[in-house]
Write a protein that holds these residues in place. Structure first.
Motif, PDB file in Angstrom:
ATOM      1  N   PHE A 237      18.736 -72.009  -5.399  1.00 22.25           N
ATOM      2  CA  PHE A 237      18.017 -71.227  -4.305  1.00 22.25           C
ATOM      3  C   PHE A 237      16.795 -71.855  -4.062  1.00 22.25           C
ATOM      4  CE2 PHE A 237      20.726 -68.213  -7.294  1.00 22.25           C
ATOM      5  CZ  PHE A 237      21.285 -67.818  -6.187  1.00 22.25           C
ATOM      6  N   PRO A 238      16.724 -72.771  -3.228  1.00 22.87           N
ATOM      7  CA  PRO A 238      15.465 -73.602  -3.190  1.00 22.87           C
ATOM      8  C   PRO A 238      14.346 -72.926  -2.356  1.00 22.87           C
ATOM      9  CG  PRO A 238      17.288 -74.547  -1.664  1.00 22.87           C
ATOM     10  CD  PRO A 238      17.659 -73.477  -2.851  1.00 22.87           C
ATOM     11  N   SER A 239      14.783 -72.046  -1.489  1.00 21.84           N
ATOM     12  CA  SER A 239      13.841 -71.126  -0.769  1.00 21.84           C
ATOM     13  C   SER A 239      13.591 -69.690  -1.205  1.00 21.84           C
ATOM     14  CB  SER A 239      14.442 -71.054   0.865  1.00 21.84           C
ATOM     15  OG  SER A 239      14.664 -72.215   1.272  1.00 21.84           O
ATOM     16  N   ALA A 240      13.990 -69.392  -2.478  1.00 20.02           N
ATOM     17  CA  ALA A 240      13.830 -68.037  -3.054  1.00 20.02           C
ATOM     18  C   ALA A 240      12.298 -67.944  -3.776  1.00 20.02           C
ATOM     19  CB  ALA A 240      14.909 -67.526  -3.621  1.00 20.02           C
ATOM     20  N   ALA A 241      11.758 -66.920  -3.703  1.00 15.49           N
ATOM     21  CA  ALA A 241      10.763 -66.781  -4.567  1.00 15.49           C
ATOM     22  C   ALA A 241      11.481 -66.249  -5.882  1.00 15.49           C
ATOM     23  CB  ALA A 241      10.148 -65.244  -4.208  1.00 15.49           C
ATOM     24  N   CYS A 242      10.611 -66.356  -7.139  1.00 14.26           N
ATOM     25  CA  CYS A 242      11.363 -66.233  -8.452  1.00 14.26           C
ATOM     26  C   CYS A 242      10.408 -65.623  -9.509  1.00 14.26           C
ATOM     27  CB  CYS A 242      11.907 -67.621  -9.017  1.00 14.26           C
ATOM     28  SG  CYS A 242      10.865 -68.907  -8.811  1.00 14.26           S
ATOM     29  N   VAL A 243      11.075 -64.909 -10.234  1.00 16.29           N
ATOM     30  CA  VAL A 243      10.183 -64.096 -11.377  1.00 16.29           C
ATOM     31  C   VAL A 243      11.004 -64.135 -12.698  1.00 16.29           C
ATOM     32  CG1 VAL A 243       9.318 -61.898 -12.289  1.00 16.29           C
ATOM     33  CG2 VAL A 243       9.469 -62.273  -9.739  1.00 16.29           C
ATOM     34  N   LEU A 244      10.394 -64.821 -13.818  1.00 12.64           N
ATOM     35  CA  LEU A 244      10.933 -64.594 -15.023  1.00 12.64           C
ATOM     36  C   LEU A 244      10.247 -63.488 -15.984  1.00 12.64           C
ATOM     37  CD1 LEU A 244      10.548 -68.455 -16.131  1.00 12.64           C
ATOM     38  CD2 LEU A 244      12.100 -67.360 -14.544  1.00 12.64           C
ATOM     39  N   ILE A 245      11.380 -62.790 -16.441  1.00 16.54           N
ATOM     40  CA  ILE A 245      11.025 -61.549 -17.266  1.00 16.54           C
ATOM     41  C   ILE A 245      11.219 -61.968 -18.377  1.00 16.54           C
ATOM     42  CG2 ILE A 245      11.677 -59.197 -17.803  1.00 16.54           C
ATOM     43  CD1 ILE A 245      12.132 -58.712 -14.930  1.00 16.54           C
ATOM     44  N   ALA A 246      10.205 -61.576 -19.435  1.00 17.66           N
ATOM     45  CA  ALA A 246      10.365 -62.090 -21.020  1.00 17.66           C
ATOM     46  C   ALA A 246      10.831 -60.579 -21.569  1.00 17.66           C
ATOM     47  CB  ALA A 246       8.955 -62.667 -21.525  1.00 17.66           C
ATOM     48  N   PRO A 247      11.349 -61.111 -22.935  1.00 18.66           N
ATOM     49  CA  PRO A 247      12.032 -59.749 -23.558  1.00 18.66           C
ATOM     50  C   PRO A 247      10.787 -58.830 -24.027  1.00 18.66           C
ATOM     51  CG  PRO A 247      11.864 -61.606 -24.886  1.00 18.66           C
ATOM     52  CD  PRO A 247      11.564 -62.054 -23.695  1.00 18.66           C
ATOM     53  N   GLY A 248      11.213 -57.523 -24.229  1.00 18.95           N
ATOM     54  CA  GLY A 248      10.498 -56.698 -24.884  1.00 18.95           C
ATOM     55  C   GLY A 248       9.968 -56.817 -26.342  1.00 18.95           C
ATOM     56  N   ASP A 249       9.361 -56.006 -27.023  1.00 22.09           N
ATOM     57  CA  ASP A 249       9.046 -55.824 -28.286  1.00 22.09           C
ATOM     58  C   ASP A 249      10.195 -55.850 -29.211  1.00 22.09           C
ATOM     59  OD1 ASP A 249       6.957 -56.458 -30.442  1.00 22.09           O
ATOM     60  OD2 ASP A 249       7.111 -54.514 -30.832  1.00 22.09           O
ATOM     61  N   ARG A 250      10.361 -56.447 -30.451  1.00 24.00           N
ATOM     62  CA  ARG A 250      11.460 -55.999 -31.278  1.00 24.00           C
ATOM     63  C   ARG A 250      10.886 -55.832 -32.628  1.00 24.00           C
ATOM     64  NH1 ARG A 250      16.674 -60.001 -32.530  1.00 24.00           N
ATOM     65  NH2 ARG A 250      17.409 -58.870 -34.283  1.00 24.00           N
ATOM     66  N   GLY A 251      11.630 -54.642 -33.333  1.00 25.43           N
ATOM     67  CA  GLY A 251      11.313 -54.551 -34.695  1.00 25.43           C
ATOM     68  C   GLY A 251      12.280 -55.023 -35.574  1.00 25.43           C
ATOM     69  N   VAL A 252      12.325 -54.526 -36.891  1.00 28.11           N
ATOM     70  CA  VAL A 252      13.092 -54.921 -38.014  1.00 28.11           C
ATOM     71  C   VAL A 252      13.407 -53.735 -38.758  1.00 28.11           C
ATOM     72  CG1 VAL A 252      13.105 -56.085 -40.043  1.00 28.11           C
ATOM     73  CG2 VAL A 252      11.826 -56.987 -38.208  1.00 28.11           C
ATOM     74  N   LEU A 253      14.734 -53.347 -38.741  1.00 27.45           N
ATOM     75  CA  LEU A 253      15.106 -52.099 -39.571  1.00 27.45           C
ATOM     76  C   LEU A 253      14.963 -52.509 -41.322  1.00 27.45           C
ATOM     77  CD1 LEU A 253      18.281 -51.537 -37.894  1.00 27.45           C
ATOM     78  CD2 LEU A 253      16.303 -50.351 -37.448  1.00 27.45           C
ATOM     79  N   VAL A 254      14.692 -51.611 -41.991  1.00 27.10           N
ATOM     80  CA  VAL A 254      14.335 -51.719 -43.401  1.00 27.10           C
ATOM     81  C   VAL A 254      15.603 -50.977 -44.310  1.00 27.10           C
ATOM     82  CG1 VAL A 254      12.044 -52.240 -43.074  1.00 27.10           C
ATOM     83  CG2 VAL A 254      12.772 -49.857 -43.737  1.00 27.10           C
ATOM     84  N   PRO A 255      15.809 -51.466 -45.483  1.00 25.87           N
ATOM     85  CA  PRO A 255      16.688 -50.506 -46.413  1.00 25.87           C
ATOM     86  C   PRO A 255      16.180 -49.165 -46.570  1.00 25.87           C
ATOM     87  CG  PRO A 255      16.701 -52.713 -47.244  1.00 25.87           C
ATOM     88  CD  PRO A 255      15.407 -52.751 -45.898  1.00 25.87           C
ATOM     89  N   ARG A 256      17.081 -48.170 -46.779  1.00 24.87           N
ATOM     90  CA  ARG A 256      16.436 -46.648 -46.957  1.00 24.87           C
ATOM     91  C   ARG A 256      15.471 -46.895 -48.318  1.00 24.87           C
ATOM     92  NH1 ARG A 256      20.595 -42.410 -46.394  1.00 24.87           N
ATOM     93  NH2 ARG A 256      20.365 -42.966 -44.302  1.00 24.87           N
ATOM     94  N   SER A 257      16.087 -47.587 -49.298  1.00 28.06           N
ATOM     95  CA  SER A 257      15.363 -47.563 -50.553  1.00 28.06           C
ATOM     96  C   SER A 257      13.969 -48.101 -50.467  1.00 28.06           C
ATOM     97  CB  SER A 257      16.080 -48.324 -51.639  1.00 28.06           C
ATOM     98  OG  SER A 257      16.183 -49.752 -51.088  1.00 28.06           O
ATOM     99  N   ALA A 258      13.596 -48.961 -49.433  1.00 24.55           N
ATOM    100  CA  ALA A 258      12.366 -49.704 -49.082  1.00 24.55           C
ATOM    101  C   ALA A 258      11.364 -48.841 -48.129  1.00 24.55           C
ATOM    102  CB  ALA A 258      12.531 -51.247 -48.683  1.00 24.55           C
ATOM    103  N   ASN A 259      12.253 -47.876 -47.610  1.00 27.99           N
ATOM    104  CA  ASN A 259      11.237 -47.031 -46.693  1.00 27.99           C
ATOM    105  C   ASN A 259      10.392 -46.204 -47.127  1.00 27.99           C
ATOM    106  OD1 ASN A 259      10.820 -46.928 -43.877  1.00 27.99           O
ATOM    107  ND2 ASN A 259      12.616 -45.714 -43.402  1.00 27.99           N
ATOM    108  N   ILE A 260       9.267 -46.208 -46.760  1.00 28.00           N
ATOM    109  CA  ILE A 260       8.257 -45.276 -47.465  1.00 28.00           C
ATOM    110  C   ILE A 260       7.918 -44.142 -46.745  1.00 28.00           C
ATOM    111  CG2 ILE A 260       5.817 -45.002 -48.179  1.00 28.00           C
ATOM    112  CD1 ILE A 260       5.941 -48.163 -48.389  1.00 28.00           C
ATOM    113  N   ARG A 261       8.147 -42.983 -47.233  1.00 23.02           N
ATOM    114  CA  ARG A 261       8.061 -41.762 -46.608  1.00 23.02           C
ATOM    115  C   ARG A 261       6.562 -40.827 -47.166  1.00 23.02           C
ATOM    116  NH1 ARG A 261      13.092 -42.832 -46.408  1.00 23.02           N
ATOM    117  NH2 ARG A 261      14.285 -42.467 -44.435  1.00 23.02           N
TER     118      ARG A 261
END
Length: 474
Positions: free
Chosen positions: A344-368
């Protein structure tokens, strides 16, 4: 930093055509068919699935970290560092004459179409002012929603995403994914309407790879009799164009002999709409599909109708590779963007980077939240038993690095860049988005809810400087 795409669109459009070699269009064979009235709803044949033994319950399942866990495991982390990005604005009106078309390639974030559907809402586009011309070969793939009322795929078909390389990359469809079958009786069927009340199409192209050996298929439309068609000709990209006097509602393709590589559909309305948006999303995809794909073969699908704006949304799956090699990612991205610019030599272009990503934790390690002294002592033991060893920002930092690289590569290539993670507020915000009401982040802390994709699309729309379509485009 803000860069305007407005001059880029017009500058690119003014380049002499002689500077770019015109790709050859696919070989097209026409087949006259007869549309029928009062077509019954498309019914798919269902195959009985083998019974699966239920999985044993996980005594310590993964779950979203609580606010107390996030604070405990990341006490010194910079949760607000935002990657440097280039934000751009694009004109809200069409440059020049003819339809203004956008092509968007991406991963699972785009495959479900929630992000792009919200963009169309922001454009305030009437239903008859927007078309999706090219439909990728990803029908019925989990996580994919297409602008078709329904698709039926027999179990004989296999998906071939181009990012994995191999034969598929040597013969890419417009969406950088193919479907192949070699068993007689393998079938595909489509209800071509966007909604139950939208019109069909007088011309429909079935895109495929022509083999040196002739192939035999059966084609039926609107529930009518099947016609046998021998597909023969020179090897390469090809299209079987179904032509009718009235709009077609349904098309069915059945393989009778040989192997067929299906590339997708091209829907050709009698009167092209002034605005077009084709979305090519595939779960698991990476930008490497652009690096691996045969450029001449890929360019043939766009030889007669180019996009004025191309958007690439990738990075989540690249960031999942262990160990993540930022230099290798940069190299792959540079090659991929260069190939996109060649198509696409004549097209304008945009790069979209990914969103934030978290990490799941074991229930035994989760602090309530602890309310008693005994509970607080138990929480303290959990904190020292391994919970603190979980890096809740490991993917957030990688995505920030990906966002920076995309911004740099975009600037070098004359594109613009936008980051989902930056729009969310920076690394670590996945945990905040999942606690919103309604939640904006899915429970896997990778994808977003419908509301989350809507929020991102609205922010993208504002950052791009877009405005609702003008009256001339309605």
């Amino acid at each position: 930093m803000r860069r305007s795409l407005f001059p880029m669109l017009f500058a690119a459009a003014s380049l002499p055509s002689a500077l770019h070699a015109q790709p050859a269009a696919p070989a097209v064979r026409q087949l006259l068919v007869e549309a029928r009235p009062n077509v019954q709803p498309l019914a798919c044949e269902t195959a009985a699935l083998p019974a699966r033994r239920p999985a044993a319950p996980n005594p310590d399942p993964l779950e979203v970290p609580t606010l107390e866990t996030v604070r405990s495991m990341s006490p010194n982390a910079d949760m607000a560092m935002a990657p440097a990005v280039i934000r751009a604005s694009v004109p809200s009106r069409r440059p020049g004459s003819g339809p203004f078309r956008i092509g968007i390639w991406g991963d699972s974030h785009l495959a479900a179409n929630f992000f792009t559907e919200e963009l169309l809402k922001q454009l305030k586009a009437p239903a008859n002012s927007v078309t999706s011309t090219l439909i990728p070969a990803n029908m019925n793939r989990a996580g994919v929603r297409l602008p078709l009322l329904r698709s039926c795929v027999s179990p004989h078909w296999k998906y071939e995403p181009n990012y994995v390389g191999g034969d598929s990359a040597a013969a890419p469809g417009p969406g950088l994914v193919n479907m192949t079958a070699d068993q007689p009786g393998a079938s595909l069927a489509w209800d071509l309407h966007k909604t139950a009340h939208s019109p069909g199409y007088e011309r429909v192209r079935i895109l495929y790879q022509q083999q040196a050996r002739p192939m035999l298929v059966g084609v039926s439309v609107d529930g009518g009799a099947e016609q046998e068609v021998a597909l023969a000709g020179g090897a390469g990209p090809a299209a079987l164009e179904l032509v009718a006097d009235e709009p077609l509602s349904q098309v069915k393709l059945r393989l009778l002999d040989a192997r067929l590589r299906f590339h997708g559909l091209e829907l050709l309305p009698a009167r092209p709409a002034p605005f077009g948006m084709d979305v090519f999303g595939y779960p698991g995809a990476t930008v490497a599909g652009w690096k691996a794909a045969d450029q001449d073969y890929l360019a043939s699908w766009f030889a007669q109708d180019q996009y004025q704006l191309v958007i690439l949304e990738f990075g989540t799956n690249e960031g999942n590779v262990k160990p993540f090699d930022l230099a290798a990612y940069r190299s792959s991205l540079v090659a991929s963007v260069a190939n996109m610019k060649a198509v696409f030599p004549s097209a304008a272009c945009v790069l979209i980077a990914p969103g934030d990503r978290g990490v799941l934790v074991p229930r035994s390690a989760n602090i309530r939240k602890a309310t008693t002294r005994k509970a607080r002592a138990a929480q303290a033991k959990r904190r020292t038993r391994g919970a603190a060893r979980i890096d809740l920002l490991q993917y957030a930092r990688i995505h920030a690095d990906i966002g920076r690289v995309q911004a740099e590569v975009a600037q070098e290539a004359g594109c613009s860049a936008w980051s989902m993670q930056d729009a969310m507020g920076g690394p670590g915000t996945a945990y905040e988005w999942t606690r919103q009401s309604p939640p904006l982040m899915a429970k896997d802390l990778i994808h977003f809810t419908v509301a989350g994709y809507g929020r991102l699309a609205q922010q993208f729309f504002r950052d791009m400087g877009w405005a609702p379509l003008p009256p001339a485009a309605e």
